[in-house]
Design an enzyme around this catalytic site. Sequence first.
Site, mmCIF file in Angstrom:
data_model
loop_
_atom_site.group_PDB
_atom_site.id
_atom_site.type_symbol
_atom_site.label_atom_id
_atom_site.label_comp_id
_atom_site.label_asym_id
_atom_site.label_seq_id
_atom_site.Cartn_x
_atom_site.Cartn_y
_atom_site.Cartn_z
ATOM 1 N N ASP A 105 -11.181 18.168 0.853
ATOM 2 C CA ASP A 105 -12.508 18.388 0.278
ATOM 3 C C ASP A 105 -12.360 19.014 -1.114
ATOM 4 O O ASP A 105 -11.631 18.482 -1.953
ATOM 5 C CB ASP A 105 -13.337 19.234 1.254
ATOM 6 N N HIS A 266 -15.837 15.492 9.205
ATOM 7 C CA HIS A 266 -15.309 15.910 7.913
ATOM 8 C C HIS A 266 -14.232 16.986 8.007
ATOM 9 O O HIS A 266 -13.218 16.915 7.299
ATOM 10 C CB HIS A 266 -16.460 16.408 7.029
#
Length: 285
Positions: A105, A266
């Site tokens: 990320d 995620h």
Amino acid sequence: MFKGFAEDWVETPGARIFVRHGGDGFPIVLLHGHPRTSATWHRVAPTLMDAGFTVICPDLPGYGRSVIAHPASDHSSSSKRAMARSIRSAVETLGHTRFYLVGHDRGSYVALRLALDSPAAVARLALADCVPISEHLARADAAFATARWHWFFYAQPDKPERAIAADPLAWYGFDADTMGAENFAEVAEAVRRPEVIAGMLADYRAGLAIDRQHDEADRDRGKKLTMPVLALWSIRDDLEKLYGDPLAIWRAWADQVQGARIDSGHHMAEEAPTQLTGELERFFG
């Protein structure tokens, strides 16, 4: 969490970095994403240490317990270049001038910048749930704006600070069972602090301005990653939905790139640590 790891603060020119580290072998540096801290790696880092690596898990500058020394009004102190310099300095202070590097990320953007700016330091690079910021923004259609609306909201003055600070836990919707109790407690404490909220938002504000400029300048010069690269993405997140095969984008940035799909949402280090660790061990050998 992190049995057998030491915890230290390392002073660098740009930031005071909190870092967990342990092991005795070739170093792997793990960089977390938003809004996590280094605790997100608590199911991955010990396994890598047991596999024979030295594992280094910093809090990104502005996140968790890492404090940026001199925050800048133009957010340049939160640029990925500035963050990368602080991370590299901290790792060197711990005694390592060359290392493997993993970013997830927002941490992946820091890892990418570190590898582009200091290729001699990075032996191999793994990037999870990302393509370069400039590539995201070049494809910023309605689908991207819907999926990544927070990128643009976080760039606004004042409003995101007030929205998050009103109820940080509700804003982020943390799942303590998935995260693990200690990881949840650490992150929950961090996002309640105004200075951490400000640091995380400065990261996003830099992303839409100076970070994009740095990416585009490298792309215009034809600068590429020279070390082997592993691109990972969560199949229950949105990267494939937005772009199809992420490797099609990464081949323009890396001479040697391979990829793997992770069966998770995620936050893959928390949701699929066994699969993620296996891919990292295969790549790093």
